[in-house]
Design a protein around this motif. Sequence first.
Motif, PDB file in Angstrom:
ATOM      1  N   UNK A 295      31.420  -1.344  -5.702  1.00 51.38           N
ATOM      2  CA  UNK A 295      30.881  -0.884  -7.001  1.00 51.38           C
ATOM      3  C   UNK A 295      30.409  -2.084  -7.630  1.00 51.38           C
ATOM      4  N   UNK A 296      30.671  -3.347  -7.312  1.00 48.70           N
ATOM      5  CA  UNK A 296      30.213  -4.338  -8.093  1.00 48.70           C
ATOM      6  C   UNK A 296      28.969  -5.058  -7.451  1.00 48.70           C
ATOM      7  N   UNK A 297      28.717  -4.766  -6.283  1.00 43.95           N
ATOM      8  CA  UNK A 297      27.621  -5.141  -5.358  1.00 43.95           C
ATOM      9  C   UNK A 297      26.147  -4.802  -6.212  1.00 43.95           C
ATOM     10  N   UNK A 298      25.397  -5.409  -6.056  1.00 44.59           N
ATOM     11  CA  UNK A 298      23.857  -5.516  -6.481  1.00 44.59           C
ATOM     12  C   UNK A 298      23.361  -5.147  -5.253  1.00 44.59           C
ATOM     13  N   UNK A 299      22.644  -4.047  -5.243  1.00 43.40           N
ATOM     14  CA  UNK A 299      21.554  -3.673  -3.986  1.00 43.40           C
ATOM     15  C   UNK A 299      20.367  -3.651  -4.485  1.00 43.40           C
ATOM     16  N   UNK A 300      19.282  -4.109  -3.592  1.00 43.56           N
ATOM     17  CA  UNK A 300      17.729  -4.089  -3.950  1.00 43.56           C
ATOM     18  C   UNK A 300      17.211  -3.751  -2.901  1.00 43.56           C
ATOM     19  N   UNK A 301      16.273  -2.837  -3.298  1.00 48.01           N
ATOM     20  CA  UNK A 301      15.213  -2.070  -2.326  1.00 48.01           C
ATOM     21  C   UNK A 301      13.887  -2.615  -2.496  1.00 48.01           C
ATOM     22  N   UNK A 302      13.222  -3.599  -1.601  1.00 46.94           N
ATOM     23  CA  UNK A 302      12.011  -3.791  -1.813  1.00 46.94           C
ATOM     24  C   UNK A 302      10.918  -2.920  -1.038  1.00 46.94           C
ATOM     25  N   UNK A 303      10.435  -2.141  -1.758  1.00 41.98           N
ATOM     26  CA  UNK A 303       9.642  -1.230  -1.419  1.00 41.98           C
ATOM     27  C   UNK A 303       8.069  -1.583  -1.334  1.00 41.98           C
ATOM     28  N   UNK A 304       7.809  -1.949  -0.172  1.00 40.29           N
ATOM     29  CA  UNK A 304       6.307  -2.489  -0.169  1.00 40.29           C
ATOM     30  C   UNK A 304       5.127  -1.637   0.202  1.00 40.29           C
ATOM     31  N   UNK A 305       5.615  -0.260   0.500  1.00 44.76           N
ATOM     32  CA  UNK A 305       4.429   0.983   0.749  1.00 44.76           C
ATOM     33  C   UNK A 305       4.235   0.543   2.215  1.00 44.76           C
ATOM     34  N   UNK A 306       4.623   1.206   3.221  1.00 39.02           N
ATOM     35  CA  UNK A 306       4.127   1.095   4.552  1.00 39.02           C
ATOM     36  C   UNK A 306       3.162   2.136   5.252  1.00 39.02           C
ATOM     37  N   UNK A 307       2.273   1.634   5.801  1.00 33.01           N
ATOM     38  CA  UNK A 307       1.303   2.988   6.307  1.00 33.01           C
ATOM     39  C   UNK A 307       1.931   4.062   6.663  1.00 33.01           C
ATOM     40  N   UNK A 308       3.121   3.978   7.498  1.00 37.91           N
ATOM     41  CA  UNK A 308       3.664   5.010   8.002  1.00 37.91           C
ATOM     42  C   UNK A 308       4.140   6.030   6.999  1.00 37.91           C
ATOM     43  N   UNK A 309       4.605   5.611   5.758  1.00 34.65           N
ATOM     44  CA  UNK A 309       4.748   6.619   4.907  1.00 34.65           C
ATOM     45  C   UNK A 309       3.836   7.469   4.447  1.00 34.65           C
ATOM     46  N   UNK A 310       2.580   6.791   4.168  1.00 35.65           N
ATOM     47  CA  UNK A 310       1.364   7.737   4.021  1.00 35.65           C
ATOM     48  C   UNK A 310       1.121   8.749   5.188  1.00 35.65           C
ATOM     49  N   UNK A 311       1.219   8.216   6.194  1.00 33.46           N
ATOM     50  CA  UNK A 311       0.727   9.175   7.472  1.00 33.46           C
ATOM     51  C   UNK A 311       1.849  10.229   7.554  1.00 33.46           C
ATOM     52  N   UNK A 312       3.227   9.981   7.216  1.00 27.94           N
ATOM     53  CA  UNK A 312       4.136  10.951   7.477  1.00 27.94           C
ATOM     54  C   UNK A 312       3.874  12.083   6.387  1.00 27.94           C
ATOM     55  N   UNK A 313       3.586  11.830   5.276  1.00 29.53           N
ATOM     56  CA  UNK A 313       3.443  12.712   4.374  1.00 29.53           C
ATOM     57  C   UNK A 313       2.033  13.305   4.267  1.00 29.53           C
ATOM     58  N   UNK A 314       0.880  12.766   4.652  1.00 30.39           N
ATOM     59  CA  UNK A 314      -0.498  13.243   5.114  1.00 30.39           C
ATOM     60  C   UNK A 314      -0.089  14.469   6.245  1.00 30.39           C
ATOM     61  N   UNK A 315       0.572  13.902   7.247  1.00 27.46           N
ATOM     62  CA  UNK A 315       0.648  15.007   8.378  1.00 27.46           C
ATOM     63  C   UNK A 315       1.498  16.105   8.090  1.00 27.46           C
ATOM     64  N   UNK A 316       2.366  15.962   6.676  1.00 26.70           N
ATOM     65  CA  UNK A 316       3.226  17.066   6.391  1.00 26.70           C
ATOM     66  C   UNK A 316       2.187  18.072   5.537  1.00 26.70           C
ATOM     67  N   UNK A 317       1.328  17.387   4.950  1.00 23.17           N
ATOM     68  CA  UNK A 317       0.266  17.951   3.925  1.00 23.17           C
ATOM     69  C   UNK A 317      -0.610  18.825   4.899  1.00 23.17           C
ATOM     70  N   UNK A 318      -1.092  18.220   6.021  1.00 22.00           N
ATOM     71  CA  UNK A 318      -1.935  18.924   6.835  1.00 22.00           C
ATOM     72  C   UNK A 318      -1.397  20.099   7.555  1.00 22.00           C
ATOM     73  N   UNK A 319      -0.177  19.893   7.919  1.00 21.86           N
ATOM     74  CA  UNK A 319       0.583  20.943   8.746  1.00 21.86           C
ATOM     75  C   UNK A 319       0.843  22.262   7.793  1.00 21.86           C
ATOM     76  N   UNK A 320       1.535  21.771   6.435  1.00 24.60           N
ATOM     77  CA  UNK A 320       1.823  23.058   5.674  1.00 24.60           C
ATOM     78  C   UNK A 320       0.477  23.687   5.164  1.00 24.60           C
TER      79      UNK A 320
END
Length: 332
Positions: A295-320
């Motif tokens: 509970x005392x640990x500091x955690x940090x997420x470096x979200x750089x924004x990878x292309x696969x994120x875009x492709x994943x949500x775009x693929x979901x959008x196209x399918x839906x």
Amino acid sequence: MANPLNGADTGVSIISEAVCEAVVGRGEAFTAVESVFAAMAKGDAYNFPVVREAIGHADALYGFKSGFDRAGMVLGVKSGGYWPGNVDKNLTNHQSTVILFDPDTGKMKSIVGGNYLTAVRTAASSAVSIAHLARKDSKVLGMVGAGHQSTFQLRAAVEQRDFEKVVAWNPHPEYLPRLAAVAEELGLPFEAVDQQTLGAQADVIITITSAFEPLMMKDWVKPGTHIACMGTDTKGKQEVDPELLAAATVFTDEVAQSISIGEAQHAVASGALNVDDITPVGDVINGIHAGRSSNDEITLFDGTGVGLQDLAVASSAARLAEEQGKVNFVSL
């Protein structure tokens, strides 16, 4: 026209911004991003090198992000960038389009509007990190940044923990009312504070700016905080003190991108952080890494924004969109 899900070739599907907003919500984006992070960590999906350059006009940054998800059979490229002057034109600063291809043939499958999806996938990324790394008893959410994407971040974050308050700071305080309005809509008290107060109060901090200097210092952040750094996606950009990364357990979407164009670029270059101490968040999702250890640990997420994120949500959008009959097809 025949539905391509049934195997007929009806041309290229066009998924507009409006359709993307209609079919992809925070839940769909969270699932798509979490799944692709897991696939990346297993080696089932990989990003291609990023091209991102200043074009020498309108202070714009423009580039390409692409990759291949073998697990999901998604291949494509996101083309776009950041136009800082768009806010004065009542346009989104981030402008992009995603093109999806058939991995078996290379044939173009879909052209998908990327502006809304960029915002919702970025918010989903930080939400995934909060879900897997933030303390369960986190009560105060701190927001550093109040631009267009900040409201997406806020809405996605509050679904991951039982937050009781939102505190926020922005270099341009005149934009803070947009966050205050969303907090009020969500039934959460909101307070505009300075950076030190934000760090002292917040259990989870999201930074979502276009800064080129540290906005949050190590000494301002209390033990047990989870920080999601979501704005640094270009060489030279920076949102937090490199010593903060040195003091934290650091996770990222992709290590190679984290150390080259992400928040970790500065800490690694200064020697404050070792590359081997950065863990793909997919390892936590897959159960390979325990994630937060205390509970005392500091955690940090470096979200750089990878292309696969875009492709994943775009693929979901196209399918839906295809499943719901909300797509147009053209022959090219």
